[in-house]
Design a protein around this motif. Sequence first.
Motif, PDB file in Angstrom:
ATOM      1  N   GLU A  66      53.678  -0.963 -10.686  1.00  0.00           N
ATOM      2  CA  GLU A  66      53.571  -1.823 -11.872  1.00  0.00           C
ATOM      3  C   GLU A  66      52.700  -3.041 -11.549  1.00  0.00           C
ATOM      4  OE1 GLU A  66      57.674  -2.619 -12.688  1.00  0.00           O
ATOM      5  OE2 GLU A  66      57.994  -0.707 -13.740  1.00  0.00           O
ATOM      6  N   LYS A  67      52.949  -3.628 -10.401  1.00  0.00           N
ATOM      7  CA  LYS A  67      52.169  -4.792  -9.959  1.00  0.00           C
ATOM      8  C   LYS A  67      50.696  -4.402  -9.799  1.00  0.00           C
ATOM      9  CE  LYS A  67      54.689  -7.842  -7.176  1.00  0.00           C
ATOM     10  NZ  LYS A  67      55.199  -8.018  -5.839  1.00  0.00           N
ATOM     11  N   TRP A  68      50.499  -3.226  -9.192  1.00  0.00           N
ATOM     12  CA  TRP A  68      49.149  -2.690  -9.012  1.00  0.00           C
ATOM     13  C   TRP A  68      48.448  -2.543 -10.372  1.00  0.00           C
ATOM     14  CZ3 TRP A  68      47.272   1.920 -10.986  1.00  0.00           C
ATOM     15  CH2 TRP A  68      46.039   2.366 -10.483  1.00  0.00           C
ATOM     16  N   GLY A  69      49.179  -2.009 -11.344  1.00  0.00           N
ATOM     17  CA  GLY A  69      48.614  -1.799 -12.686  1.00  0.00           C
ATOM     18  C   GLY A  69      48.140  -3.103 -13.308  1.00  0.00           C
ATOM     19  N   VAL A  70      48.969  -4.146 -13.182  1.00  0.00           N
ATOM     20  CA  VAL A  70      48.594  -5.459 -13.727  1.00  0.00           C
ATOM     21  C   VAL A  70      47.299  -5.941 -13.070  1.00  0.00           C
ATOM     22  CG1 VAL A  70      49.260  -7.907 -13.823  1.00  0.00           C
ATOM     23  CG2 VAL A  70      50.951  -6.120 -14.354  1.00  0.00           C
ATOM     24  N   GLY A  71      47.216  -5.786 -11.752  1.00  0.00           N
ATOM     25  CA  GLY A  71      46.039  -6.239 -11.012  1.00  0.00           C
ATOM     26  C   GLY A  71      44.779  -5.487 -11.427  1.00  0.00           C
ATOM     27  N   VAL A  72      44.882  -4.168 -11.560  1.00  0.00           N
ATOM     28  CA  VAL A  72      43.697  -3.369 -11.880  1.00  0.00           C
ATOM     29  C   VAL A  72      43.251  -3.600 -13.325  1.00  0.00           C
ATOM     30  CG1 VAL A  72      42.684  -1.058 -11.856  1.00  0.00           C
ATOM     31  CG2 VAL A  72      44.402  -1.647 -10.177  1.00  0.00           C
ATOM     32  N   PHE A  73      44.200  -3.738 -14.240  1.00  0.00           N
ATOM     33  CA  PHE A  73      43.822  -4.063 -15.621  1.00  0.00           C
ATOM     34  C   PHE A  73      43.072  -5.397 -15.654  1.00  0.00           C
ATOM     35  CE2 PHE A  73      47.217  -1.364 -17.904  1.00  0.00           C
ATOM     36  CZ  PHE A  73      46.266  -0.496 -18.410  1.00  0.00           C
ATOM     37  N   THR A 257      65.665  -2.110 -13.958  1.00  0.00           N
ATOM     38  CA  THR A 257      64.600  -2.595 -14.830  1.00  0.00           C
ATOM     39  C   THR A 257      63.251  -2.032 -14.405  1.00  0.00           C
ATOM     40  OG1 THR A 257      65.828  -4.631 -15.101  1.00  0.00           O
ATOM     41  CG2 THR A 257      63.528  -4.677 -15.794  1.00  0.00           C
ATOM     42  N   GLY A 258      62.600  -1.350 -15.311  1.00  0.00           N
ATOM     43  CA  GLY A 258      61.221  -0.918 -15.097  1.00  0.00           C
ATOM     44  C   GLY A 258      60.345  -1.500 -16.190  1.00  0.00           C
ATOM     45  N   HIS A 259      59.061  -1.137 -16.173  1.00  0.00           N
ATOM     46  CA  HIS A 259      58.136  -1.713 -17.154  1.00  0.00           C
ATOM     47  C   HIS A 259      57.049  -0.724 -17.563  1.00  0.00           C
ATOM     48  CE1 HIS A 259      59.672  -5.158 -14.803  1.00  0.00           C
ATOM     49  NE2 HIS A 259      59.627  -5.805 -15.958  1.00  0.00           N
ATOM     50  N   ASN A 260      56.667  -0.791 -18.840  1.00  0.00           N
ATOM     51  CA  ASN A 260      55.369  -0.262 -19.243  1.00  0.00           C
ATOM     52  C   ASN A 260      54.353  -1.342 -18.900  1.00  0.00           C
ATOM     53  OD1 ASN A 260      56.429   2.067 -20.530  1.00  0.00           O
ATOM     54  ND2 ASN A 260      56.838   0.885 -22.403  1.00  0.00           N
ATOM     55  N   VAL A 261      53.232  -0.942 -18.312  1.00  0.00           N
ATOM     56  CA  VAL A 261      52.189  -1.919 -18.011  1.00  0.00           C
ATOM     57  C   VAL A 261      51.078  -1.737 -19.040  1.00  0.00           C
ATOM     58  CG1 VAL A 261      50.616  -2.806 -16.268  1.00  0.00           C
ATOM     59  CG2 VAL A 261      52.794  -1.763 -15.575  1.00  0.00           C
ATOM     60  N   ILE A 262      50.747  -2.823 -19.728  1.00  0.00           N
ATOM     61  CA  ILE A 262      49.836  -2.722 -20.869  1.00  0.00           C
ATOM     62  C   ILE A 262      48.624  -3.635 -20.696  1.00  0.00           C
ATOM     63  CG2 ILE A 262      49.636  -2.918 -23.392  1.00  0.00           C
ATOM     64  CD1 ILE A 262      52.721  -2.560 -23.514  1.00  0.00           C
ATOM     65  N   GLY A 263      47.451  -3.065 -20.873  1.00  0.00           N
ATOM     66  CA  GLY A 263      46.209  -3.840 -20.909  1.00  0.00           C
ATOM     67  C   GLY A 263      45.626  -3.705 -22.304  1.00  0.00           C
ATOM     68  N   ARG A 315      36.577  -2.488 -32.974  1.00  0.00           N
ATOM     69  CA  ARG A 315      36.949  -3.031 -34.289  1.00  0.00           C
ATOM     70  C   ARG A 315      38.454  -3.301 -34.309  1.00  0.00           C
ATOM     71  NH1 ARG A 315      35.634   0.940 -38.733  1.00  0.00           N
ATOM     72  NH2 ARG A 315      35.679  -0.904 -40.048  1.00  0.00           N
ATOM     73  N   ASN A 316      39.208  -2.316 -33.771  1.00  0.00           N
ATOM     74  CA  ASN A 316      40.674  -2.437 -33.716  1.00  0.00           C
ATOM     75  C   ASN A 316      41.090  -2.821 -32.305  1.00  0.00           C
ATOM     76  OD1 ASN A 316      41.176  -1.004 -36.445  1.00  0.00           O
ATOM     77  ND2 ASN A 316      39.866   0.422 -35.305  1.00  0.00           N
ATOM     78  N   THR A 317      42.319  -3.263 -32.172  1.00  0.00           N
ATOM     79  CA  THR A 317      42.830  -3.550 -30.824  1.00  0.00           C
ATOM     80  C   THR A 317      43.175  -2.229 -30.133  1.00  0.00           C
ATOM     81  OG1 THR A 317      43.649  -5.738 -31.370  1.00  0.00           O
ATOM     82  CG2 THR A 317      44.722  -4.609 -29.532  1.00  0.00           C
ATOM     83  N   ILE A 318      42.656  -2.085 -28.911  1.00  0.00           N
ATOM     84  CA  ILE A 318      42.967  -0.875 -28.145  1.00  0.00           C
ATOM     85  C   ILE A 318      43.949  -1.247 -27.042  1.00  0.00           C
ATOM     86  CG2 ILE A 318      42.042   1.100 -26.882  1.00  0.00           C
ATOM     87  CD1 ILE A 318      39.328   0.511 -28.156  1.00  0.00           C
ATOM     88  N   ARG A 319      45.076  -0.560 -27.028  1.00  0.00           N
ATOM     89  CA  ARG A 319      46.087  -0.797 -25.996  1.00  0.00           C
ATOM     90  C   ARG A 319      46.053   0.348 -24.994  1.00  0.00           C
ATOM     91  NH1 ARG A 319      51.263  -2.341 -28.995  1.00  0.00           N
ATOM     92  NH2 ARG A 319      50.906  -4.505 -29.603  1.00  0.00           N
ATOM     93  N   PHE A 320      45.972  -0.037 -23.742  1.00  0.00           N
ATOM     94  CA  PHE A 320      45.939   0.928 -22.636  1.00  0.00           C
ATOM     95  C   PHE A 320      47.290   0.838 -21.947  1.00  0.00           C
ATOM     96  CE2 PHE A 320      41.819  -0.531 -23.799  1.00  0.00           C
ATOM     97  CZ  PHE A 320      41.003   0.591 -23.745  1.00  0.00           C
ATOM     98  N   VAL A 321      48.049   1.924 -21.976  1.00  0.00           N
ATOM     99  CA  VAL A 321      49.452   1.824 -21.556  1.00  0.00           C
ATOM    100  C   VAL A 321      49.753   2.753 -20.380  1.00  0.00           C
ATOM    101  CG1 VAL A 321      51.848   1.906 -22.309  1.00  0.00           C
ATOM    102  CG2 VAL A 321      50.064   1.336 -23.967  1.00  0.00           C
ATOM    103  N   LEU A 322      50.296   2.149 -19.319  1.00  0.00           N
ATOM    104  CA  LEU A 322      50.811   2.914 -18.184  1.00  0.00           C
ATOM    105  C   LEU A 322      52.314   3.024 -18.416  1.00  0.00           C
ATOM    106  CD1 LEU A 322      48.926   0.963 -15.333  1.00  0.00           C
ATOM    107  CD2 LEU A 322      47.996   2.608 -16.997  1.00  0.00           C
ATOM    108  N   PHE A 323      52.738   4.148 -18.945  1.00  0.00           N
ATOM    109  CA  PHE A 323      54.131   4.303 -19.382  1.00  0.00           C
ATOM    110  C   PHE A 323      55.084   4.482 -18.200  1.00  0.00           C
ATOM    111  CE2 PHE A 323      51.868   5.627 -23.235  1.00  0.00           C
ATOM    112  CZ  PHE A 323      52.575   4.939 -24.215  1.00  0.00           C
ATOM    113  N   ALA A 324      56.275   3.918 -18.349  1.00  0.00           N
ATOM    114  CA  ALA A 324      57.335   4.079 -17.352  1.00  0.00           C
ATOM    115  C   ALA A 324      58.146   5.350 -17.623  1.00  0.00           C
ATOM    116  CB  ALA A 324      58.276   2.869 -17.410  1.00  0.00           C
ATOM    117  N   ASN A 325      58.631   5.973 -16.558  1.00  0.00           N
ATOM    118  CA  ASN A 325      59.755   6.929 -16.653  1.00  0.00           C
ATOM    119  C   ASN A 325      59.559   8.134 -17.582  1.00  0.00           C
ATOM    120  OD1 ASN A 325      62.970   7.033 -18.134  1.00  0.00           O
ATOM    121  ND2 ASN A 325      62.537   7.768 -16.079  1.00  0.00           N
ATOM    122  N   GLU A 326      58.373   8.751 -17.526  1.00  0.00           N
ATOM    123  CA  GLU A 326      58.218   9.987 -18.311  1.00  0.00           C
ATOM    124  C   GLU A 326      59.043  11.118 -17.728  1.00  0.00           C
ATOM    125  OE1 GLU A 326      56.598  13.910 -19.451  1.00  0.00           O
ATOM    126  OE2 GLU A 326      56.593  13.039 -17.472  1.00  0.00           O
TER     127      GLU A 326
END
Length: 458
Positions: A66-73, A257-263, A315-326
């Motif tokens: 999750e921390k890695w995801g935040v850094g790379v985004f 506690t886990g997290h979705n990481v979103i950019g 034009r629209n907001t694009i959300r890039f999501v690293l989903f938790a716990n699939e």
Amino acid sequence: MRRISVFVLFLVITHGGIRAQDRDSALIARLATEILVNGKAYENLRDLTKKIGARLSGSPQMALSEKWGVGVFTSSGADKVWMQECMVPHWVRGGKDMATAYNDKTGKDGKPLAILALGNSIGTGAGGIEAEVLEVTNFDALESKKDQVKGKIVFFSYRFKTSFANPSDAYRDAVVYRASGASRAAKYGAKAVIVRSMTHAPDNLPHTGALRYDTAYPRIPAVAIGLQDADWMSNQLKTAAMRVKLRTGGHFLPDTTGHNVIGELTGSEFPDHFITVGGHLDSWDPAVGAHDDGAGIVQTIEILRALKAIGYKPRNTIRFVLFANEENGLRGGEKYAAEAKRKFEKHLFALESDAGGFTPRGFSLDVSDLQFEKVQPWRKLFQPYGGDTFTRGGSGADVDPLKEAFAIPAAGLYPDPQRYFDVHHAASDVFEAVNKRELEMGAVNMAILIYLVDKYGL
Ligand SMILES: [Zn+2]
């Protein structure tokens, strides 16, 4: 006069259409070049798989990823990056799983079997479980032998059918034995189950994956077995009884506690209209989840990086999501949809990559008839990049709750499926199994779809 003006209008429209397609082709070429020349997906996958490794929900690697995801985004140029908290199940394997087969004919020396406990399975306890094996090829056979089940280890030897052209169909056909076999056998008093792995790989690696206990019956341990050992057992059982000793340590710790990481790339015209693209950050523990779903994760990040790098303003907001716990809960996908619903967000479309980092063939589209018609002319734009096969079908597990909550169109990247189940949930799902170009081409095709939906809607 009237005829002429209609003709002129026709010329203007078609010419305008061609010009728009040319402009799209040009932008798409820049996007593809950015990914193929300056791409970071492969190196990001190396980092994720080599430096962090397997990322099962609740594990220390989950938090690291999750921390890695935040850094790379952040380093990829996201306008906004955040973590969306969600509670995740915390299943642990609890040591090395072991099984030994004792055949009346082969004498006292047991043969070790290549097994791996199924995810969410309870363990056998430290003393293990030893019992006679009862083989059943399918659920009908289980029903017809139900009086023999009590006290045994039931061996489900249902085969992953090679007759399906698409191995995903073989998976859908066979996976019910992994998901429900334990409870079906527990209903008649089985002590444990062994399930033939969901693969037709020629090796002997067991393939894990989640099971679901039916609360109506006792929870019993369940393991997957490699194909060579499964064949060996089936052969031996033709002529002699067999006992197996199993020892597994799987158990649940309290939810954590886990997290979705979103950019996010914020929309220039409609900042409160959302397009979602993602994959899942968690992975099973026998390997490092390079194809499942490290590939989808780094492709998702790469699309953000490339759009930003070429200066594209969505034009629209694009959300890039690293989903938790699939893998063993889907809590990330459910949380993302629930939060969107709670905030009355306006969602337009969702795309997932969770079928491996292989050569892209196209997309599986979960859309209406009208929307399916609308995307047909786009296929020409995908042709140079290989992703022009559009089929109707499901999208992806993580975006499914969003699709359901908002009744929006959704899609899944459709990579070549032939080799995916060779590595899926097995020790062979390693970084080296992913080809750099194939991975990047997946990101290219996903980026094209995101661009077209952002520009033209669906
Ligand atoms: Zn997956």
